[in-house]
Design a protein around this motif. Structure first.
Motif, PDB file in Angstrom:
ATOM      1  N   LYS A 148       0.802  -1.271   0.100  1.00 33.46           N
ATOM      2  CA  LYS A 148      -0.090  -0.055  -0.041  1.00 33.46           C
ATOM      3  C   LYS A 148       0.829   1.168  -0.067  1.00 33.46           C
ATOM      4  N   PHE A 149       2.076   1.030   0.675  1.00 29.94           N
ATOM      5  CA  PHE A 149       2.838   2.266   0.672  1.00 29.94           C
ATOM      6  C   PHE A 149       4.087   2.322  -0.797  1.00 29.94           C
ATOM      7  N   GLU A 150       3.607   1.509  -1.418  1.00 27.44           N
ATOM      8  CA  GLU A 150       4.412   1.188  -2.684  1.00 27.44           C
ATOM      9  C   GLU A 150       5.708   0.820  -2.043  1.00 27.44           C
ATOM     10  N   PHE A 151       6.067   0.205  -1.294  1.00 30.80           N
ATOM     11  CA  PHE A 151       7.355  -0.605  -1.231  1.00 30.80           C
ATOM     12  C   PHE A 151       7.359  -1.868  -1.829  1.00 30.80           C
ATOM     13  N   GLU A 152       8.508  -2.300  -1.982  1.00 31.33           N
ATOM     14  CA  GLU A 152       8.793  -3.730  -2.569  1.00 31.33           C
ATOM     15  C   GLU A 152       9.282  -4.430  -1.329  1.00 31.33           C
ATOM     16  N   SER A 153       8.485  -5.534  -1.201  1.00 31.20           N
ATOM     17  CA  SER A 153       9.051  -6.362   0.011  1.00 31.20           C
ATOM     18  C   SER A 153       9.284  -7.850  -0.310  1.00 31.20           C
ATOM     19  N   HIS A 154      10.021  -8.287   0.633  1.00 32.61           N
ATOM     20  CA  HIS A 154      10.568  -9.784   0.712  1.00 32.61           C
ATOM     21  C   HIS A 154      10.508 -10.404   2.006  1.00 32.61           C
ATOM     22  N   ALA A 155       9.901 -11.399   2.114  1.00 36.76           N
ATOM     23  CA  ALA A 155       9.668 -11.963   3.341  1.00 36.76           C
ATOM     24  C   ALA A 155      10.460 -13.196   3.908  1.00 36.76           C
ATOM     25  N   VAL A 156      11.031 -13.247   4.695  1.00 38.00           N
ATOM     26  CA  VAL A 156      11.694 -14.628   5.248  1.00 38.00           C
ATOM     27  C   VAL A 156      11.281 -15.027   6.675  1.00 38.00           C
ATOM     28  N   GLU A 157      11.522 -16.225   6.855  1.00 42.45           N
ATOM     29  CA  GLU A 157      10.997 -16.802   8.173  1.00 42.45           C
ATOM     30  C   GLU A 157      11.720 -16.777   9.667  1.00 42.45           C
ATOM     31  N   ASN A 158      13.049 -16.567   9.426  1.00 39.78           N
ATOM     32  CA  ASN A 158      13.785 -16.223  10.609  1.00 39.78           C
ATOM     33  C   ASN A 158      14.987 -15.439  10.407  1.00 39.78           C
ATOM     34  N   GLY A 159      15.812 -15.455  11.357  1.00 40.91           N
ATOM     35  CA  GLY A 159      17.010 -14.305  11.320  1.00 40.91           C
ATOM     36  C   GLY A 159      18.031 -14.901  10.344  1.00 40.91           C
ATOM     37  N   LYS A 160      18.357 -16.363  10.299  1.00 39.63           N
ATOM     38  CA  LYS A 160      19.390 -16.907   9.680  1.00 39.63           C
ATOM     39  C   LYS A 160      18.974 -16.748   8.194  1.00 39.63           C
ATOM     40  N   GLU A 161      18.064 -16.788   7.933  1.00 41.13           N
ATOM     41  CA  GLU A 161      17.546 -16.586   6.368  1.00 41.13           C
ATOM     42  C   GLU A 161      17.923 -14.995   5.843  1.00 41.13           C
ATOM     43  N   ALA A 162      17.722 -14.279   7.118  1.00 39.91           N
ATOM     44  CA  ALA A 162      17.736 -13.002   6.788  1.00 39.91           C
ATOM     45  C   ALA A 162      19.398 -12.577   6.468  1.00 39.91           C
ATOM     46  N   VAL A 163      20.258 -13.325   7.438  1.00 39.11           N
ATOM     47  CA  VAL A 163      21.587 -13.143   7.295  1.00 39.11           C
ATOM     48  C   VAL A 163      22.115 -13.836   5.920  1.00 39.11           C
ATOM     49  N   ASP A 164      21.800 -14.866   5.746  1.00 39.37           N
ATOM     50  CA  ASP A 164      22.057 -15.657   4.396  1.00 39.37           C
ATOM     51  C   ASP A 164      21.764 -14.776   3.263  1.00 39.37           C
ATOM     52  N   GLU A 224      11.542 -12.907  18.401  1.00 36.92           N
ATOM     53  CA  GLU A 224      11.339 -14.021  18.769  1.00 36.92           C
ATOM     54  C   GLU A 224      11.099 -14.852  17.540  1.00 36.92           C
ATOM     55  N   MET A 225      12.220 -15.793  17.187  1.00 30.36           N
ATOM     56  CA  MET A 225      12.075 -16.675  16.122  1.00 30.36           C
ATOM     57  C   MET A 225      12.772 -17.739  16.480  1.00 30.36           C
ATOM     58  N   ALA A 226      12.523 -18.895  16.046  1.00 28.64           N
ATOM     59  CA  ALA A 226      13.566 -20.215  15.870  1.00 28.64           C
ATOM     60  C   ALA A 226      14.497 -20.102  15.024  1.00 28.64           C
ATOM     61  N   VAL A 227      15.549 -20.933  14.896  1.00 30.64           N
ATOM     62  CA  VAL A 227      16.874 -21.167  14.513  1.00 30.64           C
ATOM     63  C   VAL A 227      17.548 -19.628  14.672  1.00 30.64           C
ATOM     64  N   MET A 228      17.326 -18.735  14.433  1.00 25.93           N
ATOM     65  CA  MET A 228      17.999 -17.419  14.827  1.00 25.93           C
ATOM     66  C   MET A 228      17.095 -16.285  14.926  1.00 25.93           C
ATOM     67  N   ASP A 229      17.229 -15.775  16.325  1.00 31.86           N
ATOM     68  CA  ASP A 229      16.020 -14.772  16.850  1.00 31.86           C
ATOM     69  C   ASP A 229      16.686 -13.436  16.240  1.00 31.86           C
ATOM     70  N   GLY A 230      15.821 -12.424  16.593  1.00 32.70           N
ATOM     71  CA  GLY A 230      15.927 -11.013  16.056  1.00 32.70           C
ATOM     72  C   GLY A 230      17.240 -10.384  16.474  1.00 32.70           C
ATOM     73  N   PRO A 231      17.437 -10.324  17.930  1.00 36.60           N
ATOM     74  CA  PRO A 231      18.759  -9.865  18.512  1.00 36.60           C
ATOM     75  C   PRO A 231      19.954 -10.543  17.942  1.00 36.60           C
ATOM     76  N   LYS A 232      19.980 -11.772  17.666  1.00 34.68           N
ATOM     77  CA  LYS A 232      21.113 -12.257  17.180  1.00 34.68           C
ATOM     78  C   LYS A 232      21.547 -11.994  15.671  1.00 34.68           C
ATOM     79  N   ALA A 233      20.343 -12.078  15.029  1.00 41.79           N
ATOM     80  CA  ALA A 233      20.476 -11.758  13.553  1.00 41.79           C
ATOM     81  C   ALA A 233      20.843 -10.166  13.542  1.00 41.79           C
ATOM     82  N   THR A 234      20.355  -9.269  14.172  1.00 39.39           N
ATOM     83  CA  THR A 234      20.667  -7.883  14.146  1.00 39.39           C
ATOM     84  C   THR A 234      22.024  -7.605  14.535  1.00 39.39           C
TER      85      THR A 234
END
Lengths: 132, 155
Positions: free
Chosen positions: A34-50, A66-76
């Protein structure tokens, strides 16, 4: 004509949604569209880092706490240690101040409550405009 | 022609009343309205899709909680984690009463009160099922209203 969300290069603002809840991923994706952003979604911090390791880049990361595999603080922490300077916004439903503080200290630029609303995105945009 | 447009208006009013009732009785909160605001011509059934996704996905979350409650002794940290996920999803569709029961569950969880958790979980499941029925009826009616609208539209 450039929309308010386009960067100076004329590209659409890109957002990475990092959340283990598929309902939240769906809602946030729609909200960002709605805000005209492009977005991509992943399930956990590790996927983001990868994704970043593979060379991908985003203007904004919405990071669940809070996420399994790798949580937000760790991924950050990992992303910051990799030299990633994109805006990272923590998204959490936990109310505790100490938990939010610990998450922020991991390297967040802001921390907001989920689910996000149009008002939250609008306030974030104002903050992001200052940075970019 | 005036008959069909007054019929349309009546149906819309009935639909609006159904929705108001869901809010007045405390089943839904502001988050549901946020979802409705995301609906548009390209995504006319967005709210129903999200709610369906929620009911589909939450089956495993409920199973996780049930299994965790059957353990002896109960791992309250794990239980809390499972409930946190379920509560988060429920909040995201605006399930107000359900959220309240989940919060109560969390309180019992934090104090290690297994019996309290089990009792409250029965309430959680009851509210979950009640809301599902009410929303199914609401969306079914909304679709009927949509069909009448299309039929009444001048060619």
């Amino acid at each position: 004509m450039m929309s308010k969300n386009n960067l100076a290069l004329g590209q659409k603002f890109s957002v990475l949604i990092v959340d283990d809840d598929k309902i939240i991923r769906r809602i946030h994706k729609m909200l960002l569209t709605k805000f005209e952003f492009e977005s991509h979604a992943v399930e956990n911090g590790k996927e983001a880092v990868d994704l970043y390791i593979s060379g991908k880049n985003f203007d904004l990361i919405l990071m669940d706490m809070e996420m399994a595999v790798m949580d937000g603080p760790k991924a950050t922490r990992e992303l910051r240690s990799m030299g990633i300077n994109n805006v990272i916004v923590g998204v959490t439903s936990r109310g505790s101040t100490s938990e939010k503080q610990a998450f922020t200290e991991a390297g967040l630029d802001y921390c907001v409550e989920k689910p996000l609303s149009s008002e939250t995105i609008t306030s974030l945009l104002k903050e992001l405009a200052k940075k970019y | 022609m005036s008959n069909s447009s007054s019929r349309e208006r009546n149906l819309h009013r009935q639909l609006a009343n159904m929705k108001h009732s869901l809010f007045d009785q405390g089943y839904l909160d502001e988050q549901f309205i946020q979802l409705e605001e995301l609906q548009d011509e390209e995504n006319p059934n967005f709210v129903e899709e999200v709610v369906s996704l929620y009911y589909w996905d939450s089956v495993r979350l409920i199973q996780n909680i049930e299994q965790a409650l059957e353990q002896n002794p109960i791992d309250f940290a794990k239980l809390d984690n499972h409930m946190h996920q379920f509560k988060g999803s429920s909040c995201s569709i605006g399930a107000k009463k359900l959220k309240k029961e989940c919060t109560q569950f969390e309180k019992y969880c934090k104090t290690g009160n297994g019996e309290g958790c089990k009792r409250t979980f029965q309430q959680v499941k009851k509210e979950y099922a009640t809301l599902k029925k009410k929303l199914e009826r609401y969306f079914q009616f909304a679709r009927q209203v949509g069909c009448v609208e299309k039929a009444c539209r001048p060619k």
